[in-house]
Design a protein around this motif. Structure first.
Motif, PDB file in Angstrom:
ATOM      1  N   LYS A 136      50.538  -6.824  79.626  1.00 45.85           N
ATOM      2  CA  LYS A 136      51.720  -7.659  79.812  1.00 45.85           C
ATOM      3  C   LYS A 136      52.353  -7.946  78.459  1.00 45.85           C
ATOM      4  CE  LYS A 136      51.772 -10.495  83.990  1.00 45.85           C
ATOM      5  NZ  LYS A 136      51.720 -11.866  84.496  1.00 45.85           N
ATOM      6  N   THR A 137      53.651  -7.742  78.366  1.00 47.55           N
ATOM      7  CA  THR A 137      54.369  -8.056  77.144  1.00 47.55           C
ATOM      8  C   THR A 137      55.556  -8.936  77.509  1.00 47.55           C
ATOM      9  OG1 THR A 137      56.004  -6.259  77.195  1.00 47.55           O
ATOM     10  CG2 THR A 137      53.799  -5.717  76.370  1.00 47.55           C
ATOM     11  N   GLY A 138      56.084  -9.670  76.550  1.00 49.38           N
ATOM     12  CA  GLY A 138      57.212 -10.505  76.922  1.00 49.38           C
ATOM     13  C   GLY A 138      57.765 -11.343  75.805  1.00 49.38           C
ATOM     14  N   ILE A 139      58.979 -11.847  76.057  1.00 44.40           N
ATOM     15  CA  ILE A 139      59.618 -12.800  75.162  1.00 44.40           C
ATOM     16  C   ILE A 139      60.105 -13.972  76.010  1.00 44.40           C
ATOM     17  CG2 ILE A 139      60.276 -11.105  73.417  1.00 44.40           C
ATOM     18  CD1 ILE A 139      63.077 -11.058  74.623  1.00 44.40           C
ATOM     19  N   ASN A 140      60.448 -15.054  75.331  1.00 45.24           N
ATOM     20  CA  ASN A 140      60.898 -16.256  76.007  1.00 45.24           C
ATOM     21  C   ASN A 140      62.423 -16.327  76.034  1.00 45.24           C
ATOM     22  OD1 ASN A 140      58.142 -16.893  76.043  1.00 45.24           O
ATOM     23  ND2 ASN A 140      58.295 -18.151  74.198  1.00 45.24           N
ATOM     24  N   THR A 141      62.939 -17.107  76.967  1.00 43.73           N
ATOM     25  CA  THR A 141      64.373 -17.418  77.012  1.00 43.73           C
ATOM     26  C   THR A 141      64.511 -18.924  77.155  1.00 43.73           C
ATOM     27  OG1 THR A 141      64.640 -17.367  79.414  1.00 43.73           O
ATOM     28  CG2 THR A 141      64.742 -15.255  78.262  1.00 43.73           C
ATOM     29  N   GLY A 142      65.741 -19.402  77.138  1.00 44.76           N
ATOM     30  CA  GLY A 142      65.949 -20.826  77.332  1.00 44.76           C
ATOM     31  C   GLY A 142      65.474 -21.307  78.683  1.00 44.76           C
ATOM     32  N   ALA A 143      65.401 -20.409  79.649  1.00 45.10           N
ATOM     33  CA  ALA A 143      64.985 -20.791  81.002  1.00 45.10           C
ATOM     34  C   ALA A 143      63.480 -20.939  81.128  1.00 45.10           C
ATOM     35  CB  ALA A 143      65.485 -19.769  82.015  1.00 45.10           C
ATOM     36  N   GLY A 144      62.705 -20.268  80.269  1.00 39.84           N
ATOM     37  CA  GLY A 144      61.265 -20.378  80.403  1.00 39.84           C
ATOM     38  C   GLY A 144      60.516 -19.336  79.600  1.00 39.84           C
ATOM     39  N   LYS A 145      59.199 -19.351  79.773  1.00 39.81           N
ATOM     40  CA  LYS A 145      58.291 -18.519  78.986  1.00 39.81           C
ATOM     41  C   LYS A 145      58.029 -17.184  79.670  1.00 39.81           C
ATOM     42  CE  LYS A 145      53.772 -18.647  76.707  1.00 39.81           C
ATOM     43  NZ  LYS A 145      52.594 -19.465  76.376  1.00 39.81           N
ATOM     44  N   ASN A 146      58.102 -16.105  78.881  1.00 46.18           N
ATOM     45  CA  ASN A 146      57.735 -14.759  79.344  1.00 46.18           C
ATOM     46  C   ASN A 146      58.549 -14.289  80.545  1.00 46.18           C
ATOM     47  OD1 ASN A 146      55.748 -14.693  77.359  1.00 46.18           O
ATOM     48  ND2 ASN A 146      54.129 -15.349  78.740  1.00 46.18           N
ATOM     49  N   LEU A 147      59.782 -14.765  80.671  1.00 46.32           N
ATOM     50  CA  LEU A 147      60.604 -14.354  81.807  1.00 46.32           C
ATOM     51  C   LEU A 147      61.242 -12.985  81.591  1.00 46.32           C
ATOM     52  CD1 LEU A 147      62.338 -17.720  82.791  1.00 46.32           C
ATOM     53  CD2 LEU A 147      60.309 -16.655  83.774  1.00 46.32           C
ATOM     54  N   VAL A 148      61.246 -12.515  80.353  1.00 44.67           N
ATOM     55  CA  VAL A 148      61.714 -11.165  80.044  1.00 44.67           C
ATOM     56  C   VAL A 148      60.525 -10.395  79.488  1.00 44.67           C
ATOM     57  CG1 VAL A 148      63.246  -9.746  78.629  1.00 44.67           C
ATOM     58  CG2 VAL A 148      64.067 -11.919  79.556  1.00 44.67           C
ATOM     59  N   GLY A 149      60.231  -9.235  80.069  1.00 45.27           N
ATOM     60  CA  GLY A 149      59.078  -8.496  79.571  1.00 45.27           C
ATOM     61  C   GLY A 149      58.881  -7.183  80.293  1.00 45.27           C
ATOM     62  N   SER A 150      57.755  -6.557  80.010  1.00 41.18           N
ATOM     63  CA  SER A 150      57.444  -5.254  80.574  1.00 41.18           C
ATOM     64  C   SER A 150      55.933  -5.097  80.635  1.00 41.18           C
ATOM     65  CB  SER A 150      58.059  -4.157  79.703  1.00 41.18           C
ATOM     66  OG  SER A 150      57.683  -2.875  80.162  1.00 41.18           O
ATOM     67  N   PHE A 151      55.464  -4.265  81.541  1.00 35.84           N
ATOM     68  CA  PHE A 151      54.058  -3.860  81.544  1.00 35.84           C
ATOM     69  C   PHE A 151      53.920  -2.633  80.654  1.00 35.84           C
ATOM     70  CE2 PHE A 151      54.491  -6.047  85.638  1.00 35.84           C
ATOM     71  CZ  PHE A 151      53.407  -6.909  85.586  1.00 35.84           C
ATOM     72  N   HIS A 152      53.078  -2.726  79.653  1.00 29.83           N
ATOM     73  CA  HIS A 152      52.887  -1.605  78.718  1.00 29.83           C
ATOM     74  C   HIS A 152      51.454  -1.659  78.207  1.00 29.83           C
ATOM     75  CE1 HIS A 152      54.078   1.582  76.033  1.00 29.83           C
ATOM     76  NE2 HIS A 152      53.746   0.886  74.958  1.00 29.83           N
ATOM     77  N   GLU A 153      50.614  -0.826  78.788  1.00 29.33           N
ATOM     78  CA  GLU A 153      49.200  -0.859  78.427  1.00 29.33           C
ATOM     79  C   GLU A 153      48.978  -0.354  77.004  1.00 29.33           C
ATOM     80  OE1 GLU A 153      46.438   0.069  81.998  1.00 29.33           O
ATOM     81  OE2 GLU A 153      48.205   1.332  82.223  1.00 29.33           O
ATOM     82  N   PRO A 154      48.093  -1.011  76.266  1.00 27.96           N
ATOM     83  CA  PRO A 154      47.804  -0.556  74.901  1.00 27.96           C
ATOM     84  C   PRO A 154      46.961   0.709  74.902  1.00 27.96           C
ATOM     85  CG  PRO A 154      46.348  -2.356  75.491  1.00 27.96           C
ATOM     86  CD  PRO A 154      47.310  -2.202  76.637  1.00 27.96           C
ATOM     87  N   ALA A 155      46.926   1.366  73.746  1.00 27.78           N
ATOM     88  CA  ALA A 155      46.028   2.495  73.563  1.00 27.78           C
ATOM     89  C   ALA A 155      44.611   2.008  73.278  1.00 27.78           C
ATOM     90  CB  ALA A 155      46.516   3.376  72.414  1.00 27.78           C
ATOM     91  N   GLY A 156      44.503   0.755  72.881  1.00 29.98           N
ATOM     92  CA  GLY A 156      43.206   0.166  72.606  1.00 29.98           C
ATOM     93  C   GLY A 156      43.366  -1.258  72.120  1.00 29.98           C
ATOM     94  N   VAL A 157      42.274  -2.016  72.187  1.00 27.41           N
ATOM     95  CA  VAL A 157      42.245  -3.395  71.712  1.00 27.41           C
ATOM     96  C   VAL A 157      40.990  -3.557  70.861  1.00 27.41           C
ATOM     97  CG1 VAL A 157      42.150  -5.835  72.353  1.00 27.41           C
ATOM     98  CG2 VAL A 157      43.428  -4.210  73.786  1.00 27.41           C
ATOM     99  N   LEU A 158      41.155  -4.163  69.686  1.00 27.33           N
ATOM    100  CA  LEU A 158      40.048  -4.338  68.756  1.00 27.33           C
ATOM    101  C   LEU A 158      39.840  -5.828  68.505  1.00 27.33           C
ATOM    102  CD1 LEU A 158      37.935  -3.142  66.890  1.00 27.33           C
ATOM    103  CD2 LEU A 158      39.733  -2.716  65.197  1.00 27.33           C
ATOM    104  N   CYS A 159      38.820  -6.389  69.143  1.00 32.77           N
ATOM    105  CA  CYS A 159      38.498  -7.813  68.994  1.00 32.77           C
ATOM    106  C   CYS A 159      37.397  -7.963  67.949  1.00 32.77           C
ATOM    107  CB  CYS A 159      38.036  -8.400  70.325  1.00 32.77           C
ATOM    108  SG  CYS A 159      39.265  -8.308  71.654  1.00 32.77           S
TER     109      CYS A 159
END
Length: 361
Positions: A136-159
């Motif tokens: 899940k990816t996203g940005i905020n707008t004046g109307a609320g949080k994460n209302l604009v975004g896209s599903f884009h899976e990463p190639a990997g995650v390094l914790c």
């Protein structure tokens, strides 16, 4: 030793949980990458990841700290920088920072040339167990949080748990909000660990925290593998929406507070509220409702809120992503690890639940 958790689906990827494992970054980027854009908060030096990117042409992309980064203007500035550097579909983005950085950087990667490779290197507990996993990816707008975004899976995650050593205690505690949430919605063993461990011992190098991270990542990996784009679950399960447990009120609080409250703190309050809603709707027994207060409170998270009138929060909740038209929908529990969606709850129940967490009309 590191632990590798594979997130299944159309484009499987690995989440690596370890301590001092940043050298795994090139392997997660994969073959054929020549340029790498490193998106990171301006207040967080990217040197730790840059040390392992010597074989790439690196574009440094500092962004504002925290939720203030998640704007269309910041995304546009990143797009312009990628264009000026000649980034192609074979190049990649690396995010290095907390959840806001992961959300914004992931959104930039999702939208540049309709999608380029991204690897997330989260540096906060919250980002490790929440934003970095699931696509899940996203940005905020004046109307609320994460209302604009896209599903884009990463190639990997390094914790890399070593990055948590300098994390302020309040930020670590806030990250536990999403961890405890995972205990309620899917893995009660998380609650047993939290309830059986001295909170002071939940530190970056502790075995208990590492197990909590791995369990929370496994919960999220299992949910998103079964329902990547929130199409819905089977057999009454909410599917990916279950990850929004506590977020209906939580996001409303964040917006009302202009994001001055930490996400994990707002989620903790939201989960206690959702439990009250379920209890007052006859769905959840009082003992489990109360366990929400004790589990979140044990690690130092807030369980009450009175910062805004209910009507202000209700208006914000109506813009929640789970809403359908004018119909509010809440993820609730029938029992531990038994989630469901409650659609159109009685407004009197919602008001009474808010009063139960210390709110006012």
């Amino acid at each position: 030793m590191s632990t590798t958790i594979t997130v299944a689906g159309p484009a499987p990827y690995d989440v690596v949980v370890g301590d001092g494992d940043l050298d795994r970054l090139p392997g997660l980027l994969g073959d054929g990458v020549s340029r790498v854009a490193v998106v990171h908060p301006a207040g967080l030096a990217a040197a730790p990841v840059l040390a392992f990117l010597g074989d790439y042409d690196v574009l440094d992309l500092p962004i504002p700290d925290g939720e203030s980064a998640k704007t269309a203007a910041t995304a546009a500035a990143c797009w312009e920088a990628l264009g000026a550097a000649g980034f192609t579909r074979s190049d990649a983005v690396v995010t290095y920072g907390g959840g806001a950085t992961t959300d914004l950087g992931g959104f930039v990667a999702a939208t540049w040339l309709r999608g380029v490779r991204v690897v997330h290197v989260p540096t906060t507990l919250l980002a490790m167990v929440d934003a970095a996993v699931g696509g899940k990816t996203g940005i905020n707008t004046g109307a609320g949080k994460n209302l604009v975004g896209s599903f884009h899976e990463p190639a990997g995650v390094l914790c890399d748990l070593a990055t948590l050593e300098t994390l302020p205690r309040a930020e670590l505690v806030a990250g536990l909000g999403e961890v405890v949430k995972c205990g309620f919605i899917a893995d009660p063993a998380i609650l047993e660990i939290v309830e059986g461990t001295d909170p002071a011992e939940l530190t970056s190098g502790s075995a208990a925290l590492r197990e909590l991270v791995e369990r929370a990542v496994r919960v999220k990996a299992g949910v998103v593998a079964a329902d990547l784009k929130e199409a819905g679950g089977v057999g009454g399960h909410p599917g990916r929406e279950v990850l929004n447990y506590g977020h209906t009120l939580g996001h409303a609080i964040e917006r009302t507070e202009d994001y001055r409250i930490r996400h994990g703190e707002a989620v903790a309050i939201g989960c206690v509220y959702a439990a009250e809603v379920a209890g007052r709707s006859g769905l959840l027994v009082p003992d489990v409702v109360e366990r929400h207060r004790t589990a979140f409170g044990r690690v130092g998270l807030p369980t009450t809120y009175a910062g805004a009138p209910f009507d202000t929060l209700l208006a914000a909740m109506r813009i929640d992503k789970k809403a359908r038209g004018n119909l509010l929908r809440f993820v609730v529990l029938h029992d531990l690890a038994t989630p469901a969606v409650l659609a159109g709850p009685d407004e009197g129940v919602l008001r009474a639940a808010y009063a139960a967490i210390g709110g006012h009309a």
